[in-house]
Every structure is written in structure tokens, then in C-alpha cells.
Design an enzyme around this catalytic site. Sequence first.
Site, short mmCIF file in Angstrom:
data_model
loop_
_atom_site.label_atom_id
_atom_site.label_comp_id
_atom_site.label_asym_id
_atom_site.label_seq_id
_atom_site.Cartn_x
_atom_site.Cartn_y
_atom_site.Cartn_z
N ASN A 196 0.86 -1.18 0.00
CA ASN A 196 0.00 0.00 0.00
C ASN A 196 0.90 1.24 0.00
O ASN A 196 2.13 1.14 0.10
CB ASN A 196 -0.99 -0.01 1.17
CG ASN A 196 -0.30 -0.02 2.52
OD1 ASN A 196 0.72 0.62 2.73
ND2 ASN A 196 -0.87 -0.77 3.47
N SER A 198 1.49 3.60 2.13
CA SER A 198 2.29 3.81 3.35
C SER A 198 3.50 2.88 3.37
O SER A 198 4.61 3.31 3.71
CB SER A 198 1.43 3.58 4.59
OG SER A 198 0.39 4.53 4.67
N GLU A 199 3.28 1.62 3.01
CA GLU A 199 4.39 0.66 2.96
C GLU A 199 5.41 1.06 1.90
O GLU A 199 6.62 0.93 2.09
CB GLU A 199 3.85 -0.74 2.70
CG GLU A 199 3.02 -1.29 3.85
CD GLU A 199 2.17 -2.49 3.47
OE1 GLU A 199 1.76 -3.24 4.38
OE2 GLU A 199 1.91 -2.68 2.25
N ASP A 265 -5.70 -8.42 1.36
CA ASP A 265 -5.80 -9.86 1.12
C ASP A 265 -6.63 -10.14 -0.12
O ASP A 265 -6.31 -11.03 -0.92
CB ASP A 265 -6.44 -10.56 2.33
CG ASP A 265 -5.61 -10.42 3.60
OD1 ASP A 265 -4.41 -10.15 3.49
OD2 ASP A 265 -6.18 -10.58 4.69
#
Length: 476
Positions: A196, A198-199, A265
Amino acid sequence: MQNPHIPSFAQARVLVAGDVMLDRYWHGPTSRISPEAPVPVVRVTELEDRPGGAANVALNMAALGARAELVGVTGRDEAASILEERLAAAEVGCHFQKVDGLPTITKLRVISRQQQLLRLDFEEAFHSQDPAPFAEQVKQQLVHCGALVLSDYAKGALRDCPGLIALAREAGVPVLVDPKGTDFEPYRGATLLTPNLSEFEAVVGVVKDEQDLIAKGQQLIRDLDLQAMLVTRSEKGMTLLRDGLPELHLPARAREVFDVTGAGDTVISVLAVSLAAGAAMEDAVALANIAAGIVVAKLGTAVVSAPELRRAVHQEGGSGRGVMSEAQLLIAIEDARAQGERIVFTNGCFDIIHAGHVGYLDTARRQGDRLVLAVNGDESIRRLKGPGRPINPLERRMAVLAALEAVDWVVAFDTDTPEPLLESIKPDVLVKGGDYSVDQVVGHEFVKSYGGEVKVLDFIDDISTTKIVERIREKD
């Protein structure tokens, strides 16, 4: 881009390896504040357990109709037994490495009025476990699968990602990784990473704008020897990056967002199943984007079923009415029947639309709830009417018919009769206009065989396409 092609998910077999956990929910109403502290009091009325983490990825795959195998690490406890029971019910193959003395990771959420009030985590990570038995189990299952998903929540199951990626590359199996942490080096050589935003920013730094995201993403792809990276960006949708290829940006599809739990997921499960079933990367990403829009509108850790995805893809193409392919039509009919609606079917050339057609179609529509209008293709009309016909090509005829209020769906057929289409649709009512008896209507025997009705309706006297064409030619 155009609506993505949905492959046959039943042909896909995918191996999921990673951190499994149990998502536990306590539901109940709340109407007062505790006298002990300024917190709401929830009267628990329902307990619910769902597979989470890598287990939710596998469950998503099973919901799509694919075969999923799951390798994970658990404790030897009740939570592990519940996971196995839930997954077995969904026909997910479980291959758990059970560890004495450590609990299965469990996340308890307290829900009231469709809002999450509190989360409690029960866990001790499995970082001290020998990774060799886990890798051996992955190796055994990999030979039967068309894709490998590494679902990393940094809980200790994936201590040797480089080794697992090497196994998959040796077997010629694509590797998809849902990454975690500030270092993506362990995922070097993977086929696709799905961080995502942020990651992604935790690894490459703050992204200033679209061009900065593209540049940093493509550099990371080169640095880590990846084939692609899909950055999920919440309300901004998702962006597919590949070295040397243009970026593909897909806007978010969710109309309402209730809960983002497990959305990542869902994305990686749809990607993996689609690729394992032979879909192109662009189609796989488009399907994952649509599935994400479905799942965030649900509360809690949830899955997306194949019928839900098919309906959503169909709805992406329009308002649920109008000109459709046969595949789109069958999905629309399935949805209508789920609402208890009766399907009416009629067909014809409709070369020059006139008042007789309009009146007939209006009457036909009143025989049920939804009207399917099957239209002869141009070659079909030439075979039936002669070389001077049709006057109007198929696309124009269908566009005019789709604009009529009485008509729900317009579909073309190229055969001389609509019997193959009838057999696919199985309408509740078959309607034909003109001077026929019921026994002369094409398809009447088939429709009656399953209890359907066959009706013959009148056209307005002295109005027909043939007569209109003759009058025009006489004037010329």
C-alpha cells in the site's frame, strides 16, 4: 480500459504461504457510557470467528472458485482448530506447522453499530522457529500450483523469503508478495509486489506527486529484480508499475467504505488466481481493483465471491441496461432472477423501427419484469431477407432499440434462429409477434420443457418493415 476478461477461476490452483491468524469479532449494541471510565458499554450478543491474514487470502481464493493450498504456522490450541475447521469447510487445503507453547495469532475486535470500537491482539511472533520445515512444506505443495503468494505480516512465518522465491522461480511459478516492513530486499526476484502507499513510502521516502511515484517505483523494480509492482492507494485507487512499460492507473471503485480490514488480502488473492488462470496482468489488476471496491463495503474480514465479481464487472460496463454481450446478459439475468424477476424474451430483425415495433415491445415487456430483445446480425438478415437487407446495420438497430423504455437488454445473434441463445437464457416467457400459432414459434418446445410460457402477440395492422421498404423503393 475496457471491462477486464474474467478467466475460469476453477482452473487455478494457488499456494499461499505466510502468517495465518484468527480474526475474532464480538458484536453487540451500545447505548450507555460506563460509570467506571468514559468508555461505551457493549452488550455482546454475537461471537464470530473468521480466518485472517494468509488464511483470509486462501479463503478469498476459494470463494472465487479456485483451489487454494495454505502453509502457515500456528499454536496447538483452540484457535488453530477453529481455523482448520473454517478453512476445511471452504475446501482450502491446510498444511500447518504447529508450535507447542505459543498461541495462534488472534485479533479480537469489538463491533457496535457497524463500527469497530476496540481491537485486542493475542500473539507471540514465531521468529525463533526453524524455517526449514516451513520451506519443505512449500516445496512439496508448489509442484501442484500455478502461483505462489507470500502473505507477510511480519509475524515470523516468512523468515526465509529469498529461499521461497528461489524455489518458485526454479519451478517456473510466479511469486506475488504482500510485503511488510521498511526493507523489501527479502522479496528480491519476486514477480509482483503489492504494497500500500504507506508501505511503499516507508521504503522509498515520501511521494511528492504522480511522476515521483512512478520514478521511485520503477527504480525499486529494477533494484529488486521484480517484474511489476502494484501500489494500492486507498481512495486514489491503485497504480501498476513495470520497468519499461507505461504505468496503469485505476481509480478506486468503492461507493461506500465500511471497513478496510482484509482489503489487501482480497487484492492479492484476485491477482494470483487471475494470473494462475491465464489472465493478462492488466486484466488481473483491473479485477483486483473491482474486488477491492466490493470488499471495503463489507464489515470485517470478508471475501468476494465469483458471482459478486462478475456482477460488478458487468456493472462497470454501464447502468445494467442496454446493449450487452451474451456473457454480460447472462450475469444481468442471474442478478434479476435473484431479485425474483421474470424474464421475457423476444427476437427479430427490427431493420426499420416503426410504431408497430414500439407497441409490440411495450406489450411484450408487460408479460414479465424484464425484456430481453435478441436482434439478428447483418449476415443473418441477408440470409433471411435477401442481399438488399438490412437497411440499417446492426450497431444502429441495437442503439435505437436500447433507447426504448420497454427494452431492458439488447443482444445480437448471428444464427438463423435464436435457439442457442434461448437455451442459454431459459426465459420465463417467450414472446413472438405476428400471425403465428404457438406451435410455429421457434423454441416453443424447449421453453415449454422446463415450464416456461410461450405467447403470440399481434403487430399493428398494415405496418411492417417490408411494406415500408417497398413504399420507399416505389417512390424512388
